[in-house]
Write an enzyme that holds these catalytic residues in place. Structure first.
Site, PDB file in Angstrom:
ATOM      1  N   SER A 118     -18.350  10.539  -2.946  1.00 52.59           N
ATOM      2  CA  SER A 118     -20.048  10.205  -2.598  1.00 52.59           C
ATOM      3  C   SER A 118     -21.096  10.812  -2.648  1.00 52.59           C
ATOM      4  O   SER A 118     -22.462  10.712  -2.129  1.00 52.59           O
ATOM      5  CB  SER A 118     -19.824   9.800  -0.817  1.00 52.59           C
ATOM      6  OG  SER A 118     -19.764  11.529  -0.380  1.00 52.59           O
ATOM      7  N   GLU A 170     -10.195   4.387   9.063  1.00 53.96           N
ATOM      8  CA  GLU A 170      -8.415   4.372   9.533  1.00 53.96           C
ATOM      9  C   GLU A 170      -9.067   5.521  10.289  1.00 53.96           C
ATOM     10  O   GLU A 170      -7.365   5.026  11.884  1.00 53.96           O
ATOM     11  CB  GLU A 170      -8.208   5.342   8.549  1.00 53.96           C
ATOM     12  CG  GLU A 170      -6.921   6.119   8.823  1.00 53.96           C
ATOM     13  CD  GLU A 170      -6.052   6.659   7.088  1.00 53.96           C
ATOM     14  OE1 GLU A 170      -5.272   7.228   7.804  1.00 53.96           O
ATOM     15  OE2 GLU A 170      -7.065   6.966   6.539  1.00 53.96           O
ATOM     16  N   HIS A 187      -9.075   1.838   1.815  1.00 57.16           N
ATOM     17  CA  HIS A 187      -9.247   1.995   3.036  1.00 57.16           C
ATOM     18  C   HIS A 187     -10.570   1.899   3.926  1.00 57.16           C
ATOM     19  O   HIS A 187     -11.887   1.847   2.892  1.00 57.16           O
ATOM     20  CB  HIS A 187      -9.136   3.932   3.040  1.00 57.16           C
ATOM     21  CG  HIS A 187      -8.055   4.195   2.231  1.00 57.16           C
ATOM     22  ND1 HIS A 187      -8.030   4.026   0.893  1.00 57.16           N
ATOM     23  CD2 HIS A 187      -6.556   4.044   2.705  1.00 57.16           C
ATOM     24  CE1 HIS A 187      -6.901   4.826   0.421  1.00 57.16           C
ATOM     25  NE2 HIS A 187      -6.571   4.657   1.680  1.00 57.16           N
ATOM     26  N   HIS A 199       0.441  -1.137   0.350  1.00 57.71           N
ATOM     27  CA  HIS A 199      -0.388   0.143   0.040  1.00 57.71           C
ATOM     28  C   HIS A 199       0.557   1.134   0.048  1.00 57.71           C
ATOM     29  O   HIS A 199       1.219   1.237   0.703  1.00 57.71           O
ATOM     30  CB  HIS A 199      -0.711   0.185   1.276  1.00 57.71           C
ATOM     31  CG  HIS A 199      -1.675   0.871   1.616  1.00 57.71           C
ATOM     32  ND1 HIS A 199      -2.697   0.402   0.472  1.00 57.71           N
ATOM     33  CD2 HIS A 199      -2.069   2.678   1.694  1.00 57.71           C
ATOM     34  CE1 HIS A 199      -3.808   2.696   0.635  1.00 57.71           C
ATOM     35  NE2 HIS A 199      -2.794   3.103   1.200  1.00 57.71           N
ATOM     36  N   GLU A 217      -8.203   4.569  -8.182  1.00 57.57           N
ATOM     37  CA  GLU A 217      -8.919   4.332  -6.952  1.00 57.57           C
ATOM     38  C   GLU A 217     -10.265   4.783  -6.917  1.00 57.57           C
ATOM     39  O   GLU A 217     -10.051   5.976  -8.143  1.00 57.57           O
ATOM     40  CB  GLU A 217      -8.433   5.111  -6.082  1.00 57.57           C
ATOM     41  CG  GLU A 217      -9.147   5.319  -4.823  1.00 57.57           C
ATOM     42  CD  GLU A 217      -8.132   6.036  -3.967  1.00 57.57           C
ATOM     43  OE1 GLU A 217      -8.129   5.395  -2.610  1.00 57.57           O
ATOM     44  OE2 GLU A 217      -7.663   7.362  -3.280  1.00 57.57           O
ATOM     45  N   HIS A 276       0.483   5.382  -2.138  1.00 58.29           N
ATOM     46  CA  HIS A 276       0.455   6.501  -2.603  1.00 58.29           C
ATOM     47  C   HIS A 276       1.577   7.069  -3.427  1.00 58.29           C
ATOM     48  O   HIS A 276       2.269   7.672  -2.095  1.00 58.29           O
ATOM     49  CB  HIS A 276      -0.699   7.479  -1.842  1.00 58.29           C
ATOM     50  CG  HIS A 276      -1.372   7.116  -1.437  1.00 58.29           C
ATOM     51  ND1 HIS A 276      -3.104   6.836  -1.656  1.00 58.29           N
ATOM     52  CD2 HIS A 276      -1.724   5.993  -0.121  1.00 58.29           C
ATOM     53  CE1 HIS A 276      -3.999   5.978  -1.008  1.00 58.29           C
ATOM     54  NE2 HIS A 276      -3.296   6.180   0.003  1.00 58.29           N
ATOM     55  N   ASP A 335       2.187   2.773   3.413  1.00 59.75           N
ATOM     56  CA  ASP A 335       1.123   4.186   2.707  1.00 59.75           C
ATOM     57  C   ASP A 335       2.118   5.152   2.269  1.00 59.75           C
ATOM     58  O   ASP A 335       3.141   4.513   1.791  1.00 59.75           O
ATOM     59  CB  ASP A 335       1.183   5.334   3.630  1.00 59.75           C
ATOM     60  CG  ASP A 335      -0.965   5.785   3.903  1.00 59.75           C
ATOM     61  OD1 ASP A 335      -1.095   5.415   2.608  1.00 59.75           O
ATOM     62  OD2 ASP A 335      -1.208   5.998   4.749  1.00 59.75           O
TER      63      ASP A 335
END
Length: 404
Positions: free
Chosen positions: A145, A209, A206, A61, A141, A63, A308
């Site tokens: 929403s 978190e 994810h 993982h 990704e 980014h 990360d």
């Protein structure tokens, strides 16, 4: 063919003293040095005193698109960090062109990472990941929403996914990432996962978190509330935790963080045979808490270790990540945790990503490290490799020397 003879080989939690490896593209044999000298004679390469062969590390993982960050972001809490990411996003993305991403992948290679899972939000890192010498699982990704923007958001996701699929090759695997339960509309989640399942794509997400995520998903309240009301004009979470996890039934998934997951959610993750990615440095810098590794193990959940990205870490280095975990979990037996961290950063991580590496074993890809130490080799070697990290002299990926 390569025949490397070392003082020790450490793989799969086992230390083999005075052993060597025979390999071409894949590992052909792991044997005592005396047998290899007898069988191959002068074709053997003697690595000499203090040499240790290790499997290449696997970072599940990362980014890469925010790799320009040095000290632009605010640490100490998730919401201050998120607000600083939003405030600095354009500068960070604009400041990380292809050379920046190339340097990030090169940094991982220098640190012994021979395979990684890149979570890409924008697709700006695609070309750099395609040409990286490592194995790359490229997670496109999906985020968004707002139901009014659903079609546009999904079209953008598809465009990036299709672009990565056009680059598919051995060692580069287009895949799917669902950002999180608070940031992706359930209709989009189902569409993306249906596509992933139909095309047998790897999946990551994810999950739980931060305390802010916990409060928002459970009660539509907390630190996330003003963020969603002010930025997105939403007053309710896009998903409940249970509904989100249900979407992944039948799809083995790598869930990242899960620091705030409760027992019911962890039991569901265990039942689904999913994997959890532990990112200890990121969890500490963003103030999210400490993952309960003992609870995961009691439930039979496989956990692996990841860095990360440089937006929530100061380096892309699994040696450093494992060492941080040693001190973040002080209740654990030190040596036992060191062994588990090595498995979490090699074979277990490779298996979770669907890769044929992470171990020095017959038939597996010859992704391995030639390391050098200046201290005794004994049963505490896995611990001392983290406390007194070795010099990585050479890196092989599928039998080809790519460093050293």
């Amino acid at each position: 063919m390569h025949i490397l003879l070392a003082d020790a080989v450490f793989t799969d939690g086992t230390l083999y003293r005075d052993h060597g490896v025979v390999f071409e593209r894949t590992v052909l044999a792991l044997k005592p040095n005396s047998e290899l000298r007898s069988e191959y004679g002068p074709a053997c390469t003697e690595l000499g005193e203090g040499s240790v062969l290790l499997p290449g590390l696997v970072n599940p993982h990362v980014h890469l698109e925010f790799s320009a960050n040095r000290a632009s972001l605010t640490y100490g809490g998730f919401m201050p960090w998120l607000q600083s990411v939003i405030a600095n996003r354009d500068d960070l993305i604009g400041g990380c062109g292809e050379e920046c991403v190339d340097e990030a992948t090169a940094l991982m290679l220098r640190n012994g990472i021979t395979a990684f899972g890149a979570v890409s939000s924008y697709g700006f890192d695609l070309d750099a990941c395609v040409r990286a010498p490592q194995k790359v699982v490229y997670f496109n990704e999906l985020i968004g929403s707002d139901p009014a923007m659903a079609d546009a958001l999904y079209a953008n996701f598809q465009e990036r996914l299709f672009a990565s699929q056009s680059e598919a090759r051995e060692g580069f695997f287009p895949s799917v990432a669902i950002h999180s339960p608070y940031s992706v509309h359930p209709v989009l989640i189902r569409k993306a996962l249906d596509y992933a399942k139909a095309h047998r794509l790897r999946v990551t997400a994810h999950f739980m978190e931060s305390p802010a995520e916990r409060e928002w998903l459970d009660h539509n309240d907390g630190d996330f509330k003003p963020f969603f009301e002010n930025f997105l004009r939403q007053n309710r979470a896009a998903n409940t935790p249970d509904a989100f996890l249900e979407c992944f039934d039948g799809i083995p998934t790598l869930f990242t963080h899960a620091v705030q997951a409760n027992d019911d959610e962890l039991a569901r993750i265990a039942a689904g045979k999913h994997t959890l990615i532990h990112c200890p440095v990121s969890n500490r810098l963003l103030g999210n808490g400490v993952l309960d590794l003992e609870r995961l193990e009691q439930l039979g959940i496989r956990w692996v270790c990841g860095t990360d990205g440089l937006s929530s870490n100061y380096t892309l280095d699994l040696f450093e990540e494992m060492k941080t975990a040693l001190f973040m979990h002080p209740q654990r037996d030190l040596l036992d945790l060191a062994y588990r961290l090595w498995n979490a950063s090699t074979r277990h991580a490779a298996d979770a990503l669907g890769l044929n590496c992470g171990t020095i074993s017959d038939g597996y890809d010859a992704d391995l490290l030639v390391a050098r130490i200046d201290y005794p080799i004994n049963d505490q070697l896995p611990l001392h490799l983290l406390l007194r990290r070795p010099t990585i002299e050479s890196v092989y990926i599928e039998g080809n020397k790519v460093k050293g």
